[in-house]
Design a protein around this motif. Structure first.
Motif, PDB file in Angstrom:
ATOM      1  N   ALA A 107      44.480  41.043  36.383  1.00  0.00           N
ATOM      2  CA  ALA A 107      43.492  40.436  35.486  1.00  0.00           C
ATOM      3  C   ALA A 107      42.081  40.922  35.776  1.00  0.00           C
ATOM      4  CB  ALA A 107      43.556  38.922  35.585  1.00  0.00           C
ATOM      5  N   ILE A 108      41.821  41.287  37.014  1.00  0.00           N
ATOM      6  CA  ILE A 108      40.467  41.741  37.352  1.00  0.00           C
ATOM      7  C   ILE A 108      40.402  43.263  37.452  1.00  0.00           C
ATOM      8  CG2 ILE A 108      39.764  39.633  38.513  1.00  0.00           C
ATOM      9  CD1 ILE A 108      40.313  41.113  41.161  1.00  0.00           C
ATOM     10  N   ASP A 127      30.818  33.004  50.385  1.00  0.00           N
ATOM     11  CA  ASP A 127      29.412  32.808  50.002  1.00  0.00           C
ATOM     12  C   ASP A 127      28.919  33.747  48.917  1.00  0.00           C
ATOM     13  OD1 ASP A 127      29.361  30.843  51.950  1.00  0.00           O
ATOM     14  OD2 ASP A 127      28.458  32.147  53.468  1.00  0.00           O
ATOM     15  N   ARG A 128      29.574  34.899  48.790  1.00  0.00           N
ATOM     16  CA  ARG A 128      29.079  35.860  47.813  1.00  0.00           C
ATOM     17  C   ARG A 128      30.105  36.194  46.736  1.00  0.00           C
ATOM     18  NH1 ARG A 128      25.736  40.655  50.254  1.00  0.00           N
ATOM     19  NH2 ARG A 128      24.925  40.598  48.145  1.00  0.00           N
ATOM     20  N   VAL A 129      31.225  36.745  47.135  1.00  0.00           N
ATOM     21  CA  VAL A 129      32.170  37.289  46.155  1.00  0.00           C
ATOM     22  C   VAL A 129      32.714  36.211  45.223  1.00  0.00           C
ATOM     23  CG1 VAL A 129      34.343  38.551  45.851  1.00  0.00           C
ATOM     24  CG2 VAL A 129      32.772  39.182  47.706  1.00  0.00           C
ATOM     25  N   PHE A 130      33.285  35.145  45.779  1.00  0.00           N
ATOM     26  CA  PHE A 130      33.861  34.097  44.931  1.00  0.00           C
ATOM     27  C   PHE A 130      32.795  33.423  44.075  1.00  0.00           C
ATOM     28  CE2 PHE A 130      37.176  33.800  48.467  1.00  0.00           C
ATOM     29  CZ  PHE A 130      38.067  34.618  47.798  1.00  0.00           C
ATOM     30  N   LYS A 131      31.596  33.288  44.600  1.00  0.00           N
ATOM     31  CA  LYS A 131      30.516  32.659  43.838  1.00  0.00           C
ATOM     32  C   LYS A 131      29.953  33.594  42.770  1.00  0.00           C
ATOM     33  CE  LYS A 131      29.090  29.328  47.292  1.00  0.00           C
ATOM     34  NZ  LYS A 131      28.059  28.889  48.215  1.00  0.00           N
ATOM     35  N   HIS A 182      31.585  36.027  41.190  1.00  0.00           N
ATOM     36  CA  HIS A 182      32.545  36.383  40.141  1.00  0.00           C
ATOM     37  C   HIS A 182      32.508  35.356  39.012  1.00  0.00           C
ATOM     38  CE1 HIS A 182      35.890  38.305  38.236  1.00  0.00           C
ATOM     39  NE2 HIS A 182      36.508  37.134  38.149  1.00  0.00           N
ATOM     40  N   GLN A 183      32.390  35.877  37.798  1.00  0.00           N
ATOM     41  CA  GLN A 183      32.376  35.014  36.615  1.00  0.00           C
ATOM     42  C   GLN A 183      33.661  35.282  35.846  1.00  0.00           C
ATOM     43  OE1 GLN A 183      28.794  36.149  34.661  1.00  0.00           O
ATOM     44  NE2 GLN A 183      27.492  35.362  36.291  1.00  0.00           N
ATOM     45  N   GLU A 184      34.455  34.254  35.697  1.00  0.00           N
ATOM     46  CA  GLU A 184      35.758  34.391  35.048  1.00  0.00           C
ATOM     47  C   GLU A 184      35.862  33.403  33.894  1.00  0.00           C
ATOM     48  OE1 GLU A 184      38.952  35.811  33.854  1.00  0.00           O
ATOM     49  OE2 GLU A 184      38.265  36.692  35.734  1.00  0.00           O
ATOM     50  N   LEU A 185      36.347  33.881  32.760  1.00  0.00           N
ATOM     51  CA  LEU A 185      36.495  33.026  31.589  1.00  0.00           C
ATOM     52  C   LEU A 185      37.882  32.383  31.515  1.00  0.00           C
ATOM     53  CD1 LEU A 185      34.697  35.300  28.966  1.00  0.00           C
ATOM     54  CD2 LEU A 185      33.770  33.347  30.227  1.00  0.00           C
ATOM     55  N   SER A 186      38.875  33.034  32.073  1.00  0.00           N
ATOM     56  CA  SER A 186      40.239  32.525  32.010  1.00  0.00           C
ATOM     57  C   SER A 186      40.436  31.381  33.008  1.00  0.00           C
ATOM     58  CB  SER A 186      41.227  33.649  32.325  1.00  0.00           C
ATOM     59  OG  SER A 186      42.502  33.121  32.613  1.00  0.00           O
ATOM     60  N   PRO A 187      40.831  30.199  32.513  1.00  0.00           N
ATOM     61  CA  PRO A 187      41.052  29.068  33.432  1.00  0.00           C
ATOM     62  C   PRO A 187      42.176  29.328  34.441  1.00  0.00           C
ATOM     63  CG  PRO A 187      41.091  28.329  31.135  1.00  0.00           C
ATOM     64  CD  PRO A 187      40.988  29.810  31.123  1.00  0.00           C
ATOM     65  N   GLN A 188      43.209  30.065  34.028  1.00  0.00           N
ATOM     66  CA  GLN A 188      44.314  30.367  34.936  1.00  0.00           C
ATOM     67  C   GLN A 188      43.840  31.249  36.098  1.00  0.00           C
ATOM     68  OE1 GLN A 188      44.463  30.959  31.620  1.00  0.00           O
ATOM     69  NE2 GLN A 188      45.991  29.517  30.858  1.00  0.00           N
ATOM     70  N   ILE A 189      43.074  32.268  35.779  1.00  0.00           N
ATOM     71  CA  ILE A 189      42.560  33.172  36.818  1.00  0.00           C
ATOM     72  C   ILE A 189      41.557  32.417  37.683  1.00  0.00           C
ATOM     73  CG2 ILE A 189      41.297  35.304  37.270  1.00  0.00           C
ATOM     74  CD1 ILE A 189      44.153  35.657  36.104  1.00  0.00           C
ATOM     75  N   MET A 190      40.748  31.579  37.064  1.00  0.00           N
ATOM     76  CA  MET A 190      39.765  30.790  37.815  1.00  0.00           C
ATOM     77  C   MET A 190      40.456  29.883  38.829  1.00  0.00           C
ATOM     78  SD  MET A 190      36.680  31.098  37.970  1.00  0.00           S
ATOM     79  CE  MET A 190      35.877  30.294  39.313  1.00  0.00           C
ATOM     80  N   SER A 234      29.779  43.486  38.863  1.00  0.00           N
ATOM     81  CA  SER A 234      30.655  44.614  39.200  1.00  0.00           C
ATOM     82  C   SER A 234      31.056  44.584  40.671  1.00  0.00           C
ATOM     83  CB  SER A 234      29.958  45.941  38.891  1.00  0.00           C
ATOM     84  OG  SER A 234      29.672  46.043  37.519  1.00  0.00           O
ATOM     85  N   ALA A 235      30.115  44.209  41.519  1.00  0.00           N
ATOM     86  CA  ALA A 235      30.401  44.136  42.954  1.00  0.00           C
ATOM     87  C   ALA A 235      31.452  43.067  43.243  1.00  0.00           C
ATOM     88  CB  ALA A 235      29.121  43.842  43.730  1.00  0.00           C
ATOM     89  N   ALA A 236      31.346  41.934  42.558  1.00  0.00           N
ATOM     90  CA  ALA A 236      32.321  40.858  42.769  1.00  0.00           C
ATOM     91  C   ALA A 236      33.712  41.290  42.315  1.00  0.00           C
ATOM     92  CB  ALA A 236      31.880  39.601  42.024  1.00  0.00           C
ATOM     93  N   ILE A 237      33.794  41.958  41.172  1.00  0.00           N
ATOM     94  CA  ILE A 237      35.082  42.458  40.687  1.00  0.00           C
ATOM     95  C   ILE A 237      35.647  43.472  41.668  1.00  0.00           C
ATOM     96  CG2 ILE A 237      36.174  43.876  38.894  1.00  0.00           C
ATOM     97  CD1 ILE A 237      34.273  42.462  36.882  1.00  0.00           C
TER      98      ILE A 237
END
Length: 179
Positions: free
Chosen positions: A47-48, A86-90, A92-100, A148-151
């Motif tokens: 998904a990512i 502290d950085r990556v999970f915060k 990352h912006q995800e629209l899909s509730p399942q992936i979130m 992009s860094a979070a992905i």
């Protein structure tokens, strides 16, 4: 005759204490079930797959990780868990509730590992080499735009999970048997 014998005894004792200290650090992740964490990661990997920077890496080529000395494992683990929480999970912006939900599950697992490592804080000293290793990873992350860094970092999470499995093998193998 006594001086060489005493020196050898001291050297042996020092090596024993050093190896016992390193083994103690490996035991800091005692009850973490990496199998579930890896399942959550596989659930988001495709998904990512929007990673547009195929020639850039944050963790992958990391001699930073693969060259980690046993005394630095605890510190690097602690720093990278904090990096992801502290950085990556915060970031990352995800629209899909399942992936979130899967990302949230990963973040909760990482928070649990952080809590476990805090209990080992007295054994977990950060040498300059460990600090430098994690600084390189932060610098790689900072070179990209935040999203992009979070992905990219999420896509490379398998590198970190494999590293944890390798360096905390005794504890993660035991927790895998529990599933």
């Amino acid at each position: 005759m006594k001086a060489p014998c005493v020196s050898l005894c001291l050297l042996g004792a020092g090596l024993f204490l050093c190896s016992a200290h390193a083994r103690g650090l490996r035991r800091c992740l005692i009850s973490m079930n990496l199998h579930r964490v890896e399942e959550s990661f596989r659930g988001i990997k495709t998904a990512i797959a929007k990673d547009t920077f195929q020639n850039v890496t944050i963790l992958s080529p990391s001699e930073t990780l693969h060259g980690t000395q046993p005394l630095d494992v605890c510190c690097v683990t602690k720093n990278l868990l904090a990096f992801y929480v502290d950085r990556v999970f915060k970031d990352h912006q995800e629209l899909s509730p399942q992936i979130m939900r899967k990302i949230s599950s990963l973040a909760n697992s990482f928070l649990y590992m952080q809590k476990t490592l805090q209990q080992c804080q007295k054994l977990c000293h950060c040498r300059q080499e460990a600090t430098n290793a994690t600084r390189i990873i932060h610098d790689n992350y900072d070179q990209l735009e935040v999203r992009s860094a979070a992905i990219k970092a999420l896509g490379e999470l398998d590198v970190f999970l494999a590293w944890i499995d390798k360096h905390h093998r005794g504890t993660s193998a035991a927790s895998r048997q529990g599933t």
